[in-house]
Design a protein around this motif. Sequence first.
Motif, PDB file in Angstrom:
ATOM      1  N   ASP A  71      -2.818 -20.570   1.594  1.00 31.90           N
ATOM      2  CA  ASP A  71      -3.303 -19.845   2.771  1.00 31.90           C
ATOM      3  C   ASP A  71      -3.504 -18.374   2.401  1.00 31.90           C
ATOM      4  OD1 ASP A  71      -4.064 -19.180   5.298  1.00 31.90           O
ATOM      5  OD2 ASP A  71      -2.041 -19.139   6.136  1.00 31.90           O
ATOM      6  N   VAL A  72      -4.744 -17.979   2.129  1.00 26.03           N
ATOM      7  CA  VAL A  72      -5.035 -16.618   1.693  1.00 26.03           C
ATOM      8  C   VAL A  72      -4.772 -15.607   2.804  1.00 26.03           C
ATOM      9  CG1 VAL A  72      -6.833 -15.106   0.760  1.00 26.03           C
ATOM     10  CG2 VAL A  72      -6.738 -17.510   0.080  1.00 26.03           C
ATOM     11  N   LEU A  73      -4.971 -15.991   4.053  1.00 25.87           N
ATOM     12  CA  LEU A  73      -4.801 -15.057   5.166  1.00 25.87           C
ATOM     13  C   LEU A  73      -3.386 -14.509   5.252  1.00 25.87           C
ATOM     14  CD1 LEU A  73      -6.824 -16.885   7.972  1.00 25.87           C
ATOM     15  CD2 LEU A  73      -7.555 -14.961   6.561  1.00 25.87           C
ATOM     16  N   SER A  74      -2.411 -15.265   4.781  1.00 24.53           N
ATOM     17  CA  SER A  74      -1.021 -14.817   4.848  1.00 24.53           C
ATOM     18  C   SER A  74      -0.723 -13.697   3.866  1.00 24.53           C
ATOM     19  CB  SER A  74      -0.081 -15.995   4.569  1.00 24.53           C
ATOM     20  OG  SER A  74      -0.306 -17.051   5.479  1.00 24.53           O
ATOM     21  N   TRP A  75      -1.601 -13.491   2.899  1.00 28.94           N
ATOM     22  CA  TRP A  75      -1.342 -12.517   1.840  1.00 28.94           C
ATOM     23  C   TRP A  75      -2.295 -11.337   1.884  1.00 28.94           C
ATOM     24  CZ3 TRP A  75       3.079 -13.669  -0.536  1.00 28.94           C
ATOM     25  CH2 TRP A  75       3.506 -14.997  -0.531  1.00 28.94           C
ATOM     26  N   LEU A  76      -3.046 -11.179   2.961  1.00 25.40           N
ATOM     27  CA  LEU A  76      -3.989 -10.066   3.058  1.00 25.40           C
ATOM     28  C   LEU A  76      -3.304  -8.745   3.382  1.00 25.40           C
ATOM     29  CD1 LEU A  76      -7.002 -11.694   4.938  1.00 25.40           C
ATOM     30  CD2 LEU A  76      -6.615 -11.442   2.482  1.00 25.40           C
ATOM     31  N   ASN A  77      -2.116  -8.795   3.975  1.00 29.22           N
ATOM     32  CA  ASN A  77      -1.364  -7.594   4.343  1.00 29.22           C
ATOM     33  C   ASN A  77       0.038  -7.698   3.746  1.00 29.22           C
ATOM     34  OD1 ASN A  77      -3.371  -6.333   6.315  1.00 29.22           O
ATOM     35  ND2 ASN A  77      -3.062  -8.339   7.243  1.00 29.22           N
ATOM     36  N   ILE A  78       0.262  -7.012   2.643  1.00 28.95           N
ATOM     37  CA  ILE A  78       1.543  -7.051   1.940  1.00 28.95           C
ATOM     38  C   ILE A  78       2.363  -5.839   2.368  1.00 28.95           C
ATOM     39  CG2 ILE A  78       2.697  -7.065  -0.288  1.00 28.95           C
ATOM     40  CD1 ILE A  78       1.100  -9.579   0.298  1.00 28.95           C
ATOM     41  N   ILE A  79       3.499  -6.093   3.012  1.00 31.15           N
ATOM     42  CA  ILE A  79       4.398  -5.030   3.465  1.00 31.15           C
ATOM     43  C   ILE A  79       5.772  -5.294   2.859  1.00 31.15           C
ATOM     44  CG2 ILE A  79       5.438  -3.874   5.439  1.00 31.15           C
ATOM     45  CD1 ILE A  79       3.059  -4.761   7.102  1.00 31.15           C
ATOM     46  N   VAL A  80       6.192  -4.442   1.969  1.00 29.29           N
ATOM     47  CA  VAL A  80       7.484  -4.577   1.291  1.00 29.29           C
ATOM     48  C   VAL A  80       8.452  -3.590   1.925  1.00 29.29           C
ATOM     49  CG1 VAL A  80       8.705  -4.513  -0.901  1.00 29.29           C
ATOM     50  CG2 VAL A  80       6.304  -5.199  -0.838  1.00 29.29           C
ATOM     51  N   LEU A 107      -1.587  -2.549   1.721  1.00 35.23           N
ATOM     52  CA  LEU A 107      -0.517  -2.541   0.725  1.00 35.23           C
ATOM     53  C   LEU A 107       0.477  -1.466   1.132  1.00 35.23           C
ATOM     54  CD1 LEU A 107       0.674  -3.572  -1.924  1.00 35.23           C
ATOM     55  CD2 LEU A 107      -0.664  -1.824  -3.122  1.00 35.23           C
ATOM     56  N   ALA A 108       1.627  -1.892   1.627  1.00 35.30           N
ATOM     57  CA  ALA A 108       2.675  -0.987   2.086  1.00 35.30           C
ATOM     58  C   ALA A 108       3.911  -1.214   1.236  1.00 35.30           C
ATOM     59  CB  ALA A 108       2.987  -1.221   3.562  1.00 35.30           C
ATOM     60  N   LEU A 109       4.224  -0.249   0.394  1.00 34.10           N
ATOM     61  CA  LEU A 109       5.394  -0.314  -0.479  1.00 34.10           C
ATOM     62  C   LEU A 109       6.382   0.750  -0.015  1.00 34.10           C
ATOM     63  CD1 LEU A 109       3.542  -0.591  -3.922  1.00 34.10           C
ATOM     64  CD2 LEU A 109       4.239  -2.433  -2.376  1.00 34.10           C
ATOM     65  N   MET A 110       7.348   0.349   0.779  1.00 32.02           N
ATOM     66  CA  MET A 110       8.306   1.270   1.373  1.00 32.02           C
ATOM     67  C   MET A 110       9.515   1.426   0.458  1.00 32.02           C
ATOM     68  SD  MET A 110       6.284   1.275   3.979  1.00 32.02           S
ATOM     69  CE  MET A 110       7.059   2.274   5.232  1.00 32.02           C
ATOM     70  N   ASN A 111       9.677   2.625  -0.097  1.00 39.55           N
ATOM     71  CA  ASN A 111      10.832   2.956  -0.946  1.00 39.55           C
ATOM     72  C   ASN A 111      10.923   2.065  -2.189  1.00 39.55           C
ATOM     73  OD1 ASN A 111      12.121   4.978   0.971  1.00 39.55           O
ATOM     74  ND2 ASN A 111      12.101   3.161   2.260  1.00 39.55           N
ATOM     75  N   CYS A 112       9.810   1.750  -2.777  1.00 40.37           N
ATOM     76  CA  CYS A 112       9.788   0.914  -3.982  1.00 40.37           C
ATOM     77  C   CYS A 112       9.794   1.828  -5.209  1.00 40.37           C
ATOM     78  CB  CYS A 112       8.575  -0.003  -3.985  1.00 40.37           C
ATOM     79  SG  CYS A 112       8.553  -1.173  -2.603  1.00 40.37           S
ATOM     80  N   ALA A 113      10.985   2.161  -5.677  1.00 41.43           N
ATOM     81  CA  ALA A 113      11.134   3.150  -6.743  1.00 41.43           C
ATOM     82  C   ALA A 113      10.734   2.617  -8.113  1.00 41.43           C
ATOM     83  CB  ALA A 113      12.574   3.651  -6.780  1.00 41.43           C
ATOM     84  N   LYS A 114      10.648   1.296  -8.293  1.00 40.54           N
ATOM     85  CA  LYS A 114      10.349   0.722  -9.602  1.00 40.54           C
ATOM     86  C   LYS A 114       8.849   0.571  -9.863  1.00 40.54           C
ATOM     87  CE  LYS A 114      14.683  -1.872  -9.972  1.00 40.54           C
ATOM     88  NZ  LYS A 114      15.287  -3.213 -10.168  1.00 40.54           N
ATOM     89  N   ILE A 115       8.018   0.820  -8.887  1.00 38.69           N
ATOM     90  CA  ILE A 115       6.572   0.695  -9.072  1.00 38.69           C
ATOM     91  C   ILE A 115       6.055   1.919  -9.819  1.00 38.69           C
ATOM     92  CG2 ILE A 115       4.362   0.450  -7.904  1.00 38.69           C
ATOM     93  CD1 ILE A 115       6.176  -1.988  -7.749  1.00 38.69           C
ATOM     94  N   THR A 116       5.271   1.695 -10.851  1.00 42.11           N
ATOM     95  CA  THR A 116       4.738   2.777 -11.673  1.00 42.11           C
ATOM     96  C   THR A 116       3.240   2.966 -11.422  1.00 42.11           C
ATOM     97  OG1 THR A 116       4.238   1.307 -13.533  1.00 42.11           O
ATOM     98  CG2 THR A 116       6.460   2.253 -13.436  1.00 42.11           C
ATOM     99  N   ASP A 117       2.697   4.003 -12.036  1.00 38.80           N
ATOM    100  CA  ASP A 117       1.263   4.284 -11.885  1.00 38.80           C
ATOM    101  C   ASP A 117       0.412   3.134 -12.427  1.00 38.80           C
ATOM    102  OD1 ASP A 117       1.964   6.696 -10.798  1.00 38.80           O
ATOM    103  OD2 ASP A 117       1.674   7.836 -12.654  1.00 38.80           O
ATOM    104  N   ASN A 118       0.813   2.558 -13.554  1.00 39.49           N
ATOM    105  CA  ASN A 118       0.034   1.463 -14.148  1.00 39.49           C
ATOM    106  C   ASN A 118       0.055   0.234 -13.249  1.00 39.49           C
ATOM    107  OD1 ASN A 118      -0.570   2.989 -16.433  1.00 39.49           O
ATOM    108  ND2 ASN A 118       1.273   2.326 -17.519  1.00 39.49           N
ATOM    109  N   GLY A 119       1.204  -0.061 -12.651  1.00 41.12           N
ATOM    110  CA  GLY A 119       1.279  -1.209 -11.751  1.00 41.12           C
ATOM    111  C   GLY A 119       0.398  -1.027 -10.532  1.00 41.12           C
TER     112      GLY A 119
END
Length: 341
Positions: A71-80, A107-119
């Motif tokens: 189901d692609v629709l479930s993954w259109l809005n990623i909120i971490v 794409l909402a990455l809340m307080n995700c300290a391990k994400i880098t520029d390359n990612g």
Amino acid sequence: MEIPQFLEYQEHEAVDNSAQKVPILPSDAIKEKQAGPPHEALFLILTYLPLFELLAMNQVCTSLRDAVNKDVLSWLNIIVDKALSLKLSDEILMKITSKANGRLRTLALMNCAKITDNGLQQVVEQNPLISKLYLPACTGLTPEGVIRAVKTLSDHGHCLKSIMINGIYNINKQHLETLESYLHEMNLDAKKEQPGSWPLLLLEYMDSPTFRHDKGHTIIDLEVCPKCDEVRMVFDCPRWACKRMIERSMTRCRGCRFCILRCQECGGCVDSQEIEEAVCAHILCSDCWLHLPKCNFCNKPYCKQHVDNKCCTSGSTGFVCEVCYAKYIVNLPSIVEYVDF
């Protein structure tokens, strides 16, 4: 025949007759019923589930795993959020965003300290349709990495409607101007938001950090503070008198949290003469302090953010704060030993 023996005889006879009526099936006729496909109503629910619940459903059974992954629709809005933010890495983020098949919108990455520029760059290159990019407190990112991601979205000609970068270190005026230029090019048809035209209240931001952006009233969450001239979040005052001053272009109580003290309860500006302190050491205005319940010992209230820290005592109409509970109640036996009756 006696009555008890007669009743026992009738009972055995009834059991034998009922057993003869039950058909005896061969052993090969008994087969395990295989699980069918998921109910159609499940696909309507998937789009409303948070990311943590979607990932948890992959571990339930094969049918649910296939239903979620297809189901692609479930993954259109990623909120971490908090449940996954500390564990999210570049590799895991790539696996999650790949399920959208290049159609990721939020794409909402809340307080995700391990994400880098390359990612972040890899995700943006594979998902050029992103319209909302929320990266608050992603301390592993740099201003240059964010600018490169925004430039990639701009080169694809798509509209990035809003971005949040509060909490990323070393953002200066030049970085802000560069981001605003790219965002302005992608939102030429949208009305340009003037500073202060839509108030940003501290209370609303604490309750829902993405509220102002979801309403579409601003493109970027940072601006230059009129007090300290630094790039920070600038909050307005909810008080009626202050609102009138803002309407008249008077910005006496408009600024960042470092320049203007604000009440943790209502978000209003606090003068030095009316500063009240909560148990959690947050600042409160006099009006909020008077209306909040107080500790039975120190006569200090909790702000609503830490109200669950109260230690209620049996038979008491009020409460005991955690500081007084540890100071007086937990150490009561040791205190009594030194009291001379």
